[in-house]
Each structure stands twice: as C-alpha cells, then as structure tokens.
Design an enzyme around this catalytic site. Structure first.
Site, PDB file in Angstrom:
ATOM      1  N   LEU A 187       0.849  -1.192   0.000  1.00 12.10           N
ATOM      2  CA  LEU A 187       0.000   0.000   0.000  1.00 12.10           C
ATOM      3  C   LEU A 187       0.883   1.239   0.000  1.00 12.10           C
ATOM      4  CD1 LEU A 187      -2.674  -1.135   2.608  1.00 12.10           C
ATOM      5  CD2 LEU A 187      -2.444  -1.711   0.176  1.00 12.10           C
ATOM      6  N   ARG A 195      -0.131  13.842   7.152  1.00 11.58           N
ATOM      7  CA  ARG A 195       0.629  14.272   8.334  1.00 11.58           C
ATOM      8  C   ARG A 195       2.065  14.665   7.988  1.00 11.58           C
ATOM      9  NH1 ARG A 195      -1.197   8.866  11.334  1.00 11.58           N
ATOM     10  NH2 ARG A 195      -1.472   8.310   9.143  1.00 11.58           N
ATOM     11  N   GLN A 238      -4.967   3.679  -7.251  1.00  8.63           N
ATOM     12  CA  GLN A 238      -6.107   4.014  -6.390  1.00  8.63           C
ATOM     13  C   GLN A 238      -6.445   5.472  -6.699  1.00  8.63           C
ATOM     14  OE1 GLN A 238      -5.287   4.423  -2.210  1.00  8.63           O
ATOM     15  NE2 GLN A 238      -7.398   4.020  -1.599  1.00  8.63           N
ATOM     16  N   GLY A 282       3.878   0.524   2.548  1.00  6.91           N
ATOM     17  CA  GLY A 282       5.130   1.019   1.971  1.00  6.91           C
ATOM     18  C   GLY A 282       5.876   1.993   2.847  1.00  6.91           C
ATOM     19  N   ASP A 283       5.311   2.362   3.998  1.00  5.03           N
ATOM     20  CA  ASP A 283       5.965   3.384   4.821  1.00  5.03           C
ATOM     21  C   ASP A 283       6.764   2.793   5.985  1.00  5.03           C
ATOM     22  OD1 ASP A 283       3.890   2.539   6.440  1.00  5.03           O
ATOM     23  OD2 ASP A 283       3.067   4.538   6.816  1.00  5.03           O
ATOM     24  N   ASN A 339      -1.354  -3.192  16.134  1.00  6.65           N
ATOM     25  CA  ASN A 339      -1.320  -3.730  14.767  1.00  6.65           C
ATOM     26  C   ASN A 339      -0.080  -3.237  14.019  1.00  6.65           C
ATOM     27  OD1 ASN A 339      -1.879  -4.520  12.153  1.00  6.65           O
ATOM     28  ND2 ASN A 339      -3.403  -2.891  11.809  1.00  6.65           N
ATOM     29  N   ASN A 341       4.812   8.392   9.464  1.00  8.90           N
ATOM     30  CA  ASN A 341       3.597   9.165   9.211  1.00  8.90           C
ATOM     31  C   ASN A 341       3.878  10.654   9.248  1.00  8.90           C
ATOM     32  OD1 ASN A 341       1.980   6.830   9.068  1.00  8.90           O
ATOM     33  ND2 ASN A 341       1.714   6.805  11.273  1.00  8.90           N
ATOM     34  N   LYS A 375      33.962  16.236 -10.602  1.00 17.87           N
ATOM     35  CA  LYS A 375      32.675  15.800 -11.165  1.00 17.87           C
ATOM     36  C   LYS A 375      32.904  15.144 -12.505  1.00 17.87           C
ATOM     37  CE  LYS A 375      30.473  17.437 -14.197  1.00 17.87           C
ATOM     38  NZ  LYS A 375      29.813  18.175 -15.289  1.00 17.87           N
TER      39      LYS A 375
END
Ligand code: UD1
Ligand code: CA
Length: 456
Positions: free
Chosen positions: A18, A25, A82, A111-112, A179, A237, A344
């Site tokens: 998900l 937040r 979604q 996914g977090d 949970n 979050n 670089k």
C-alpha cells in the site's frame, strides 16, 4: 463454521504494497513513500525485502501520479492505481484486478515501514497456513501503542477485531498489543471480505483493519503473530518519524560498514547511503557524508568533512579533508584529492594528485599527474559541457585555467597562472600569462610625491 483449509509452503505468494497515501501528516506535495531514508525512497526498502521472498506477484498500489513510484519500486511490479485515497481497504480493493484468478497467500504490507524483516513476513504467512486461518495479522507487544490500531483478542487468543486508535474506547486504548500493519490473507477469500468493508468510523475511511472481524464473522480463523521488537515496525507518518527512522537506519548502516572492516572514527557523524560500500581497512574520519552510488576500495583514507556521491574511490587513495566528489568521479589507486577540491564526472589516474582548491569537471587526469592549487577546468560554455584531458605525469601549475575542450600531453608542464585554450604537446612547456613589467624605484617615487601633496 471454521475454515479448515490448509496449504503447504509451496502455496503461491502474492504481495500487495500500500503506497497511495499522500501522507497528510507529512504536510507534503509528494507521496509519502517517496520520501527518502538513507538516500533511498521509503518504498525501496520494503521492495528489496519482498523480493527476497521470491513472490509470484508484487502489486504496488499507488496514487494517480504513479510514475515516480513506478521507478522507485523497480522491475517486475504491477502498479495498481487508487484514484481516490479512501483508506487502506480501498487501496487493497484497487489491487484486486491485478490479483484476478490468483489463489494462494496474499501478503499485505505498508510502503511506509522500511525495517520489516523478511523472516517476519514468512513467519506470518506460515502462521496463517499452520493455524488454518483465513487471515493472520502481525502484532507488536513492545513500545508505545498510541496512534496504532489495537488488537482485540478473544479468550482463545484469536483476533476478534482491530480497533483504530481514533475509534478506541478508553478501555481499548489501554490494550498494549498493536497492529503492525502486516497481513497474510487467503487469496481466494480476500475479494469477498474486502467488498464488505464499510466506512462508518471516526475518519470516514475504508479501514483494512476491519478485515479480521469480517473474516471471523464468516467463520474463518483469525491468527495473530506476536512480535517483540517495536523498532522493526516503525512506520513513517510524520517528518519527525522520518527523522527517527533515518537515525535508526544510519545506525544500522554504520554497524554494517564497521562489521565489513571499515574504521569509522566517530560513527554517529558519518552518514551513509543505502548502497554505500567501503572496503576493508579504509578509515573514515568524522563528518563525512556519503550520497548514493559510492564505492570505496580497501585502505582508503577519507578525512573529515568530505561529501561524496556517485563516486568510485580505488584502493589506497586519500580524500579530503573538505573534499567534494560528485557523480561520475573516479579516483584511481593511491591518488590524492585534498581540501576544497571538487571533482565531477572525471577520472583521476593512479597516483595523481590534486591537493588543494581545484575544480576538475568532465576531465581525465593521467596517472601521477599533478594538479596545482587553484586549477580550474572551464568545462561549460553556457550551452554544452566539454572535456579536458591531462596526460600521465603532466604538471599543471597553480591557478591554471583549462578552457575545454583542451588536452595537455603526457609529461607536459603548464606554467602557473596560465589560461590554456589550445592543446599542449607531450613533454612541452606552456606558459600563457602576461610578462611582468618591473619599474625600478617607481613605488618610492610615488610615495614621496603623495606624501608631499598631503603635507602641503
Ligand atoms: C495503519 C493501520 C493501523 C496500524 C498502522 C501500522 C489502518 C486503517 N490502520 O495506520 O491499524 O497500526 O498502519 O503502521 O489500516 N494508503 C493507501 N491508500 C489510502 C490510505 C493509505 O495506499 O487511501 C497506504 C499509505 O500510503 C501507507 C499505508 O497505506 O503506506 C498505511 O496508511 P497510513 O495512513 O500510514 O495508516 P496508519 O495511520 O499508519
Ligand atoms: Ca503508517
């Protein structure tokens, strides 16, 4: 009626991630799972873990602007969109078309949460099968449960339901078991159960956490896998949690770098990226920052306050203090890159030296060449980038400006202060600067004249 179906370890496995939440937040315009931890999008951590399970299918649920998420998840992934973010159950609903005809274990993860361990996911799927349950949920009995869904168990230890923090009664708030946000579900029954989830709750969202109660009502067993270490399930979050997770991840990466044989003089001041590799017996000084894509060979010394990204450093090289290696920098064996030198998209040959104050961009510096203080490659004309080639053993004096495209041959000498606009042959000397004009006694006469005028 109890669900008596059992399956073995060869049951097909699908993973649903998900990742469509905007992370209200986070107060961000970007999808939450794209915020980075140790230089890698949050979702990338979970994807790596899931791939170790060799699932038959991975479905990632993303929001309508899913392009960036697609590139962060890597190959072999189905992206389900979604369209409206109506909650975690609605996100799973969006994944269902991609699971059409699939029967087996469906692992659902968020996914977090970047630290989730593959062993936990495997144990969760095993728990569901071994108990003959329709759904198994991972729960944690460690740390502070506030903000998380609470696990309400029945007398036999099966899961009665999950109550979201915002929907808890004062008594439910006291439940310590929370949970973890990981679910193993019987793929054949997922769709039917998801269809029955409503949104009559404090947030008006379709909660995936309603799934166990619906499964139980359908006569399925609902198992719990209890986990002891809250840190493994830390999710992001808020920005503050992002910083906390970064801190834990850095700790983990530093520990791994040291275990692989690198010395970190003051580990907590060294910042690593997810893919940093450091060879044995390399010594990293305090306050060194590694961006993504850095490979450091063995026996390298990186002195304090250096910033390195997208670079390869060969064995025995010495970098810093205060050096900056940008993408495409390749520092050869035993080469030195000193203070206030920026490199670089350039190669420093073996044993080459740029010890102070230089900009080396789009260049190739030969072995054992010496780049003096203040040397600049003028690589950009306002439109295009051009190359500078410096031969092996060449000596470029201090404050030389190399206007690219330009080449200095092997063993050539470039006089200090020169501006080089054409190629220099091997073993030649080039000096391109104004000759000094010396006027004997001029300063004294000048002072005397000025002095007289002031006095009068
Ligand atoms: C969720 C659980 C909570 C659990 C916690 C564990 C729900 C309702 N709550 O809460 O019980 O303790 O995880 O960390 O599931 N997402 C979508 N689409 C949406 C909403 C969310 O894809 O419409 C995704 C998010 O990107 C995120 C994941 O689902 O990756 C979880 O959503 P989040 O809002 O973080 O849920 P929590 O409040 O943490
Ligand atoms: Ca979360």
């Amino acid at each position: 009626m109890t669900d008596r179906r059992t399956s073995d370890a060869n049951t097909p496995l699908a993973c649903v991630v998900l990742a469509a939440g905007m992370g209200t937040r986070m107060v961000s315009r970007r999808p939450k799972v794209l915020h980075k931890v140790a230089g890698r999008p949050l979702i990338g951590w979970l994807m790596e873990t899931l791939r170790t399970l060799s699932p038959d299918k991975i479905v990632v649920v993303a929001g309508p602007d899913s392009k960036e998420i697609e590139s962060a998840t890597g190959p072999g992934v189905r992206i389900a969109v979604q369209t409206e973010r109506k909650g975690t159950a609605d996100a799973v609903r969006a994944a269902l078309p991609a699971l059409k005809g699939f029967s087996g274990d469906v692992l659902i993860a968020c996914g977090d949460a970047p630290f989730v361990d593959a062993r936990t996911l495997r144990a969760l799927a095993d728990r569901r099968r071994e108990t003959g349950a329709g759904i198994a949920v991972a729960a944690v009995d460690d740390g502070d449960p506030s903000g998380y869904g609470r696990m309400v168990l029945d007398d036999a230890g099966f899961l009665d339901r999950i109550v979201e923090d915002k929907d808890c009664t004062p008594t439910q708030k006291k439940i310590r078991l929370w949970n973890a946000g990981l679910y193993a579900v019987d793929g054949a029954r997922l769709e039917g159960w998801i269809a029955r989830i409503g949104n009559a709750n404090a947030q008006g969202e379709f909660y995936l956490t309603d799934l166990p109660a619906i499964a139980a009502g359908d006569g399925a067993k609902t198992a719990v896998l209890t986990c002891r270490d809250a840190d493994e399930f830390a999710g992001v979050n808020t920005r503050e949690q992002l910083a906390d997770v970064e801190k834990s991840m850095q700790k983990k990466l530093r520990r791994a770098a040291m275990a692989a044989g690198a010395t970190l003089i003051d580990p907590k001041t060294v910042y690593l990226s997810w893919d940093t590799t450091i060879g044995r017996d390399s010594v990293i000084g305090p306050h060194v920052v590694f961006g993504p894509g850095v490979h450091v060979g063995e026996g390298v010394e990186i002195l304090p306050f250096s910033h390195i990204e997208g670079a390869r450093v060969e064995p025995g090289a010495r970098i810093g203090p205060f050096a900056r290696l940008r993408p495409g920098a390749h520092v050869g064996e035993g080469a030195h890159v000193g203070n206030f030198v920026e490199i670089k998209n350039a190669t420093m040959g073996a044993g080459a030296k740029a010890n102070h104050l230089a900009y080396i961009g789009d260049a190739q510096i030969g072995a054992k060449a010496n780049i003096g203080a203040g040397v600049i490659t003028c690589n950009y004309d306002g439109f295009d980038k051009h190359k500078t080639l410096i031969g092996a053993g060449a000596f470029v004096g201090s404050d030389v400006t190399l206007v690219a495209p330009v080449a200095v041959g092997d063993g050539a000498y470039v006089g200090a202060g020169s501006t080089i606009t054409r190629d220099v042959p091997s073993d030649a000397l080039v000096v391109a600067r104004a000759r000094p004009t010396v006027c004997e006694g001029w300063a004294r006469t000048y002072r005397e004249k000025k002095g007289k005028r002031k006095a009068s």
